[in-house]
Design a protein around this motif. Structure first.
Motif, PDB file in Angstrom:
ATOM      1  N   ALA A  25       0.831  -1.208   0.000  1.00  9.56           N
ATOM      2  CA  ALA A  25       0.000   0.000   0.000  1.00  9.56           C
ATOM      3  C   ALA A  25       0.864   1.256   0.000  1.00  9.56           C
ATOM      4  CB  ALA A  25      -0.927  -0.010   1.214  1.00  9.56           C
ATOM      5  N   ARG A  26       1.953   1.246   0.747  1.00  6.92           N
ATOM      6  CA  ARG A  26       2.850   2.401   0.743  1.00  6.92           C
ATOM      7  C   ARG A  26       3.470   2.613  -0.635  1.00  6.92           C
ATOM      8  NH1 ARG A  26       3.437   4.749   5.429  1.00  6.92           N
ATOM      9  NH2 ARG A  26       3.216   3.538   7.335  1.00  6.92           N
ATOM     10  N   ARG A  27       3.876   1.518  -1.281  1.00  5.61           N
ATOM     11  CA  ARG A  27       4.451   1.627  -2.615  1.00  5.61           C
ATOM     12  C   ARG A  27       3.444   2.193  -3.606  1.00  5.61           C
ATOM     13  NH1 ARG A  27       5.868  -3.719  -3.452  1.00  5.61           N
ATOM     14  NH2 ARG A  27       6.988  -3.917  -1.531  1.00  5.61           N
ATOM     15  N   GLU A  28       2.205   1.703  -3.536  1.00  6.45           N
ATOM     16  CA  GLU A  28       1.166   2.177  -4.455  1.00  6.45           C
ATOM     17  C   GLU A  28       0.806   3.634  -4.184  1.00  6.45           C
ATOM     18  OE1 GLU A  28      -2.090  -0.490  -4.129  1.00  6.45           O
ATOM     19  OE2 GLU A  28      -1.004  -2.155  -5.068  1.00  6.45           O
ATOM     20  N   ALA A  29       0.753   4.021  -2.908  1.00  5.49           N
ATOM     21  CA  ALA A  29       0.430   5.409  -2.570  1.00  5.49           C
ATOM     22  C   ALA A  29       1.527   6.350  -3.058  1.00  5.49           C
ATOM     23  CB  ALA A  29       0.237   5.556  -1.062  1.00  5.49           C
ATOM     24  N   TYR A  30       2.772   5.914  -2.961  1.00  8.49           N
ATOM     25  CA  TYR A  30       3.871   6.749  -3.443  1.00  8.49           C
ATOM     26  C   TYR A  30       3.817   6.880  -4.963  1.00  8.49           C
ATOM     27  CZ  TYR A  30       8.578   8.431  -4.296  1.00  8.49           C
ATOM     28  OH  TYR A  30       9.655   9.164  -4.707  1.00  8.49           O
ATOM     29  N   ALA A  31       3.520   5.784  -5.633  1.00 10.15           N
ATOM     30  CA  ALA A  31       3.466   5.805  -7.095  1.00 10.15           C
ATOM     31  C   ALA A  31       2.264   6.586  -7.621  1.00 10.15           C
ATOM     32  CB  ALA A  31       3.424   4.381  -7.635  1.00 10.15           C
ATOM     33  N   SER A  32       1.213   6.725  -6.803  1.00  5.49           N
ATOM     34  CA  SER A  32       0.011   7.413  -7.265  1.00  5.49           C
ATOM     35  C   SER A  32       0.176   8.927  -7.273  1.00  5.49           C
ATOM     36  CB  SER A  32      -1.190   7.034  -6.400  1.00  5.49           C
ATOM     37  OG  SER A  32      -1.083   7.642  -5.132  1.00  5.49           O
ATOM     38  N   GLY A  33       1.200   9.421  -6.651  1.00  7.92           N
ATOM     39  CA  GLY A  33       1.431  10.867  -6.648  1.00  7.92           C
ATOM     40  C   GLY A  33       0.452  11.635  -5.779  1.00  7.92           C
ATOM     41  N   GLY A  34      -0.051  11.031  -4.730  1.00  6.38           N
ATOM     42  CA  GLY A  34      -0.936  11.733  -3.809  1.00  6.38           C
ATOM     43  C   GLY A  34      -2.417  11.506  -4.035  1.00  6.38           C
ATOM     44  N   PHE A  35      -2.767  10.672  -5.008  1.00  2.00           N
ATOM     45  CA  PHE A  35      -4.185  10.430  -5.275  1.00  2.00           C
ATOM     46  C   PHE A  35      -4.740   9.273  -4.455  1.00  2.00           C
ATOM     47  CE2 PHE A  35      -2.887  12.693  -9.134  1.00  2.00           C
ATOM     48  CZ  PHE A  35      -3.765  13.753  -9.036  1.00  2.00           C
ATOM     49  N   LEU A  36      -3.870   8.505  -3.799  1.00  4.39           N
ATOM     50  CA  LEU A  36      -4.323   7.480  -2.862  1.00  4.39           C
ATOM     51  C   LEU A  36      -4.032   7.980  -1.457  1.00  4.39           C
ATOM     52  CD1 LEU A  36      -3.171   4.117  -4.471  1.00  4.39           C
ATOM     53  CD2 LEU A  36      -5.484   4.996  -4.268  1.00  4.39           C
ATOM     54  N   THR A  37      -5.046   8.009  -0.623  1.00  4.23           N
ATOM     55  CA  THR A  37      -4.895   8.502   0.744  1.00  4.23           C
ATOM     56  C   THR A  37      -5.082   7.347   1.715  1.00  4.23           C
ATOM     57  OG1 THR A  37      -7.245   9.036   0.918  1.00  4.23           O
ATOM     58  CG2 THR A  37      -5.783  10.765   0.078  1.00  4.23           C
ATOM     59  N   GLY A  38      -5.058   7.645   3.009  1.00  5.55           N
ATOM     60  CA  GLY A  38      -5.286   6.633   4.035  1.00  5.55           C
ATOM     61  C   GLY A  38      -4.042   6.281   4.822  1.00  5.55           C
ATOM     62  N   ALA A  39      -3.066   7.181   4.857  1.00  6.01           N
ATOM     63  CA  ALA A  39      -1.821   6.898   5.565  1.00  6.01           C
ATOM     64  C   ALA A  39      -2.054   6.722   7.067  1.00  6.01           C
ATOM     65  CB  ALA A  39      -0.809   8.003   5.315  1.00  6.01           C
ATOM     66  N   MET A  40      -3.033   7.445   7.626  1.00  7.19           N
ATOM     67  CA  MET A  40      -3.305   7.337   9.059  1.00  7.19           C
ATOM     68  C   MET A  40      -3.815   5.932   9.402  1.00  7.19           C
ATOM     69  SD  MET A  40      -5.886   9.580  11.415  1.00  7.19           S
ATOM     70  CE  MET A  40      -7.308   9.067  10.488  1.00  7.19           C
ATOM     71  N   TRP A  41      -4.735   5.404   8.603  1.00  3.51           N
ATOM     72  CA  TRP A  41      -5.262   4.060   8.844  1.00  3.51           C
ATOM     73  C   TRP A  41      -4.174   3.018   8.631  1.00  3.51           C
ATOM     74  CZ3 TRP A  41      -9.577   3.312  11.335  1.00  3.51           C
ATOM     75  CH2 TRP A  41     -10.524   4.335  11.350  1.00  3.51           C
TER      76      TRP A  41
END
Length: 122
Positions: free
Chosen positions: A62-78
């Protein structure tokens, strides 16, 4: 290094491109949180090892995908909460395993070695 008092100027973001996707929460963050919660709840019963391991693997993805999305995937707190719960589940499972080993060693130390024959037997 010191900063000048007052408000920090904010860089102006240009208008978004119309084809940019809307920011959404990644679905893996929900799975990581749910698996971490299960791991924390079942950690003392040693059943939390499997969901904790799966949660930690999913969190890396999930961290890899969020980084690759350029900020369009959220949910880092969860994601952070799920990781913390998964590590808590692993810690509780380790504590339970150590306690079981200590109990087994203490019981083995009190058990008689060999057969306990009567005094009139050679």
């Amino acid at each position: 290094m010191t900063t000048a008092p007052g408000q920090v100027p904010v860089a102006h973001q240009g208008p978004r491109h119309p084809f940019d996707p809307e920011p959404v929460r990644a679905t893996k963050t929900r799975a990581v949180f749910a698996l971490g919660l299960i791991a924390a709840l079942t950690g003392l019963f040693i059943g939390g090892i499997v969901p904790a391991t799966v949660a930690l693997q999913l969190s890396r993805q999930a961290r890899r995908e969020a980084y690759a999305s350029g900020g369009f995937l959220t949910g880092a707190m969860w994601l952070r909460r799920g990781e913390r719960l998964a590590w808590t589940g692993l810690l509780l499972a380790a504590v339970a395993l150590v306690a079981l080993v200590v109990i087994a060693v203490v019981r083995l130390a009190h058990a008689p070695i060999g057969h306990d024959y009567p005094s009139n037997v050679d």
